[in-house]
Design a protein around this motif. Structure first.
Motif, mmCIF file in Angstrom:
data_model
loop_
_atom_site.group_PDB
_atom_site.id
_atom_site.type_symbol
_atom_site.label_atom_id
_atom_site.label_comp_id
_atom_site.label_asym_id
_atom_site.label_seq_id
_atom_site.Cartn_x
_atom_site.Cartn_y
_atom_site.Cartn_z
ATOM 1 N N ASP A 141 -16.515 -83.626 -19.981
ATOM 2 C CA ASP A 141 -17.173 -82.504 -20.968
ATOM 3 C C ASP A 141 -16.545 -81.035 -20.563
ATOM 4 O OD1 ASP A 141 -18.276 -84.448 -22.337
ATOM 5 O OD2 ASP A 141 -20.452 -84.060 -21.459
ATOM 6 N N GLU A 142 -16.649 -81.030 -19.140
ATOM 7 C CA GLU A 142 -16.066 -79.690 -18.864
ATOM 8 C C GLU A 142 -14.569 -79.528 -18.773
ATOM 9 O OE1 GLU A 142 -15.958 -77.105 -14.490
ATOM 10 O OE2 GLU A 142 -17.620 -78.123 -15.084
ATOM 11 N N TRP A 143 -13.815 -80.639 -18.578
ATOM 12 C CA TRP A 143 -12.314 -80.560 -18.636
ATOM 13 C C TRP A 143 -11.992 -80.374 -20.093
ATOM 14 C CZ3 TRP A 143 -8.730 -78.954 -16.048
ATOM 15 C CH2 TRP A 143 -7.414 -79.091 -16.306
ATOM 16 N N LYS A 144 -12.598 -80.940 -21.173
ATOM 17 C CA LYS A 144 -12.320 -80.922 -22.519
ATOM 18 C C LYS A 144 -12.409 -79.413 -22.921
ATOM 19 C CE LYS A 144 -13.826 -85.718 -23.961
ATOM 20 N NZ LYS A 144 -14.740 -86.558 -24.557
ATOM 21 N N LEU A 145 -13.810 -78.699 -22.556
ATOM 22 C CA LEU A 145 -13.772 -77.266 -22.728
ATOM 23 C C LEU A 145 -12.563 -76.577 -22.204
ATOM 24 C CD1 LEU A 145 -17.508 -76.557 -22.342
ATOM 25 C CD2 LEU A 145 -16.290 -76.898 -24.384
ATOM 26 N N ILE A 146 -12.119 -76.941 -20.852
ATOM 27 C CA ILE A 146 -11.072 -76.029 -20.254
ATOM 28 C C ILE A 146 -9.737 -76.427 -21.005
ATOM 29 C CG2 ILE A 146 -9.545 -76.146 -18.199
ATOM 30 C CD1 ILE A 146 -12.121 -76.779 -16.580
ATOM 31 N N GLU A 147 -9.542 -77.863 -21.426
ATOM 32 C CA GLU A 147 -8.305 -78.142 -22.055
ATOM 33 C C GLU A 147 -8.203 -77.325 -23.571
ATOM 34 O OE1 GLU A 147 -6.406 -82.668 -21.813
ATOM 35 O OE2 GLU A 147 -8.581 -82.274 -22.873
ATOM 36 N N LYS A 148 -9.279 -77.063 -24.415
ATOM 37 C CA LYS A 148 -9.402 -76.239 -25.314
ATOM 38 C C LYS A 148 -8.791 -74.672 -25.079
ATOM 39 C CE LYS A 148 -12.922 -78.782 -28.097
ATOM 40 N NZ LYS A 148 -14.195 -78.522 -28.660
ATOM 41 N N GLY A 149 -9.375 -74.446 -23.871
ATOM 42 C CA GLY A 149 -9.045 -73.108 -23.231
ATOM 43 C C GLY A 149 -7.394 -73.017 -23.115
ATOM 44 N N ILE A 150 -7.050 -73.833 -22.555
ATOM 45 C CA ILE A 150 -5.384 -74.103 -22.095
ATOM 46 C C ILE A 150 -4.547 -74.162 -23.351
ATOM 47 C CG2 ILE A 150 -3.647 -75.491 -21.246
ATOM 48 C CD1 ILE A 150 -5.744 -76.402 -19.291
ATOM 49 N N ASP A 151 -5.303 -74.688 -24.657
ATOM 50 C CA ASP A 151 -4.530 -74.823 -25.872
ATOM 51 C C ASP A 151 -4.398 -73.593 -26.309
ATOM 52 O OD1 ASP A 151 -4.222 -77.545 -25.462
ATOM 53 O OD2 ASP A 151 -5.970 -78.174 -26.981
ATOM 54 N N THR A 152 -5.710 -72.663 -26.368
ATOM 55 C CA THR A 152 -5.670 -71.418 -26.789
ATOM 56 C C THR A 152 -4.695 -70.245 -26.200
ATOM 57 O OG1 THR A 152 -8.125 -71.574 -27.448
ATOM 58 C CG2 THR A 152 -6.919 -69.230 -27.227
ATOM 59 N N ALA A 153 -4.609 -70.766 -24.896
ATOM 60 C CA ALA A 153 -3.805 -69.831 -24.066
ATOM 61 C C ALA A 153 -2.112 -70.176 -24.427
ATOM 62 C CB ALA A 153 -3.897 -69.753 -22.659
ATOM 63 N N VAL A 154 -1.832 -71.375 -24.483
ATOM 64 C CA VAL A 154 -0.743 -71.913 -24.955
ATOM 65 C C VAL A 154 -0.272 -71.240 -26.272
ATOM 66 C CG1 VAL A 154 0.985 -73.871 -25.370
ATOM 67 C CG2 VAL A 154 -0.409 -73.870 -23.361
ATOM 68 N N LYS A 155 -1.171 -71.178 -27.262
ATOM 69 C CA LYS A 155 -0.826 -71.130 -28.673
ATOM 70 C C LYS A 155 -0.511 -69.454 -28.503
ATOM 71 C CE LYS A 155 -2.637 -71.163 -33.235
ATOM 72 N NZ LYS A 155 -4.084 -71.439 -33.894
ATOM 73 N N GLU A 156 -1.233 -68.778 -27.860
ATOM 74 C CA GLU A 156 -0.951 -67.229 -27.813
ATOM 75 C C GLU A 156 0.441 -67.098 -27.177
ATOM 76 O OE1 GLU A 156 -3.608 -64.815 -26.006
ATOM 77 O OE2 GLU A 156 -5.394 -65.215 -27.164
ATOM 78 N N LEU A 157 0.561 -67.686 -26.124
ATOM 79 C CA LEU A 157 1.981 -67.623 -25.352
ATOM 80 C C LEU A 157 3.276 -67.990 -26.352
ATOM 81 C CD1 LEU A 157 3.105 -68.559 -21.758
ATOM 82 C CD2 LEU A 157 4.479 -69.455 -23.526
ATOM 83 N N ILE A 158 3.114 -69.065 -27.169
ATOM 84 C CA ILE A 158 4.187 -69.416 -28.309
ATOM 85 C C ILE A 158 4.206 -68.377 -29.179
ATOM 86 C CG2 ILE A 158 4.674 -71.269 -29.765
ATOM 87 C CD1 ILE A 158 3.388 -73.501 -28.155
ATOM 88 N N ALA A 159 3.102 -67.811 -29.732
ATOM 89 C CA ALA A 159 3.224 -66.748 -30.815
ATOM 90 C C ALA A 159 4.189 -65.539 -30.139
ATOM 91 C CB ALA A 159 1.730 -66.275 -31.128
ATOM 92 N N PHE A 160 3.583 -65.211 -28.906
ATOM 93 C CA PHE A 160 4.238 -64.336 -28.113
ATOM 94 C C PHE A 160 5.705 -64.404 -27.903
ATOM 95 C CE2 PHE A 160 3.430 -60.634 -25.160
ATOM 96 C CZ PHE A 160 4.958 -60.363 -24.826
ATOM 97 N N ARG A 161 6.176 -65.832 -27.678
ATOM 98 C CA ARG A 161 7.756 -66.040 -27.570
ATOM 99 C C ARG A 161 8.364 -65.890 -28.920
ATOM 100 N NH1 ARG A 161 8.393 -71.749 -24.227
ATOM 101 N NH2 ARG A 161 8.612 -70.561 -21.999
ATOM 102 N N ALA A 162 7.602 -66.292 -29.919
ATOM 103 C CA ALA A 162 8.194 -66.350 -31.437
ATOM 104 C C ALA A 162 8.426 -64.885 -31.855
ATOM 105 C CB ALA A 162 7.213 -66.957 -32.422
ATOM 106 N N GLN A 163 7.587 -63.952 -31.444
ATOM 107 C CA GLN A 163 7.804 -62.540 -31.606
ATOM 108 C C GLN A 163 8.828 -61.855 -31.066
ATOM 109 O OE1 GLN A 163 4.234 -60.268 -31.211
ATOM 110 N NE2 GLN A 163 4.844 -58.411 -31.518
ATOM 111 N N GLU A 164 8.753 -62.206 -29.789
ATOM 112 C CA GLU A 164 10.087 -61.872 -28.858
ATOM 113 C C GLU A 164 11.425 -62.374 -29.373
ATOM 114 O OE1 GLU A 164 10.197 -59.818 -25.986
ATOM 115 O OE2 GLU A 164 8.268 -59.034 -26.962
ATOM 116 N N GLY A 165 11.317 -63.761 -29.721
ATOM 117 C CA GLY A 165 12.464 -64.180 -30.442
ATOM 118 C C GLY A 165 13.005 -63.657 -31.622
ATOM 119 N N GLU A 166 12.197 -63.241 -32.414
ATOM 120 C CA GLU A 166 12.563 -62.746 -33.641
ATOM 121 C C GLU A 166 13.496 -61.306 -33.421
ATOM 122 O OE1 GLU A 166 13.148 -62.370 -37.559
ATOM 123 O OE2 GLU A 166 12.403 -64.030 -36.528
ATOM 124 N N MET A 167 12.911 -60.647 -32.337
ATOM 125 C CA MET A 167 13.512 -59.450 -31.798
ATOM 126 C C MET A 167 14.884 -59.619 -31.138
ATOM 127 S SD MET A 167 10.333 -57.370 -30.182
ATOM 128 C CE MET A 167 11.374 -56.019 -29.529
#
Length: 304
Positions: A141-167
């Protein structure tokens, strides 16, 4: 990593993406808080460096494999910062660790003839791993919560990459257009360049006073030089490469390596134009093309 998020990342990872990115997530857990940070820089392959509590090490291989599928390339730094917020978590001194520190410090004091400070024991207690906490084993149960956190961090990183990529894409489009405009400037000097070759050969023949030469042979030699200096094929291939470069930038998936290969082909055609120029203005244009191409190469190094 949830299969849904993996699918989402693949679907949203389109156009040009930078390898530079940052993502962060905070996971609230029973009696503790976990902050997950992801930083990404350019690299030829996927290179993950993790800093995490020993409690989560058993999940590292699984997490590494999932991140490699999603992030594909880049030098990734993943940091887990765990903060205990419950008074119920007990702490105690690890005596074996203290003993090892004590022996090494005493030995160094004798060897280096350094006097031990009066508060050396308090210094010992502040060294890494001296205090240990009684923590339960990681549950699902604890790891499932952590996985969701990793998902959120990865999603932010990908969004950052997309923004930098547009530039990056805007910069690359500008540079490719600059080379295209320079290529259009070549045409006015082509016929002039052939006339210069004809004049140079005629002037050389004129210096041969009193000697006859075969006009037909002269024309054959001139045709030979004109064919050697013809740059129509190079111009066509260069224009095609420039167009293909733009098409590749608009593909659904970021194609950093492919853009690098196309850039090499562009460079070959520009170099051939330079070797066949035999004209000051054409050489100046080729130098400008090379300058634009070098700037493209620098930017491509950071494209996923």
């Amino acid at each position: 990593m949830s299969s849904f998020f993996y699918y989402l990342c693949k679907k949203t990872s389109n156009m040009v993406h930078s390898m530079t990115g940052y993502g962060k997530a905070v996971v609230e857990l029973p009696h503790k808080k976990l902050t997950i940070e992801l930083k990404s820089l350019n690299s030829k392959q996927f290179d993950l460096y993790t800093r995490m509590p020993a409690l989560y090490r058993e999940k590292e291989i699984e997490m590494r494999n999932n991140l490699a599928k999603i992030l594909e390339r880049g030098k990734i730094d993943m940091h887990f910062n765990l903060e205990y917020i419950s008074k119920d978590v007990s702490s105690k001194i690890d005596r074996s660790v203290v003993g090892q520190y004590h022996n090494e410090i005493m030995q160094m004091s004798e060897e280096l003839k350094i006097t031990m400070p009066n508060d050396w024991f308090s210094v010992l207690l502040r060294l890494p791993d001296v205090m240990k906490q009684d923590i339960e084993e990681l549950d699902d149960d604890e790891w499932k919560l952590i996985e969701k956190g990793i998902d959120t961090a990865v999603k932010e990183l990908i969004a950052f990459r997309a923004q930098e990529g547009e530039m990056l894409k805007n910069i690359l489009v500008e540079k490719i257009d600059n080379i295209s405009n320079l290529l259009a400037q070549v045409e006015p000097y082509e016929s002039e360049r052939i006339d210069m070759v004809r004049t140079r050969i005629s002037e050389g023949l004129a210096q041969l006073e009193g000697k006859d030469y075969d006009n037909n042979r002269f024309e054959q030699e001139l045709i030979y030089y004109v064919e050697r200096l013809d740059i129509n094929e190079e111009k066509t291939r260069l224009a095609n490469h420039l167009s293909y470069f733009k098409e590749t930038m608009n593909e659904k998936k970021s194609q950093g390596k492919k853009l690098g290969f196309i850039t090499q082909e562009i460079g070959r055609e520009i170099n051939t134009l330079g070797s066949k120029s035999y004209h000051f203005e054409l050489q100046r244009i080729v130098v400008q093309m090379k300058d634009e191409l070098e700037q493209i190469k620098e930017q491509i190094l950071n494209i996923l």
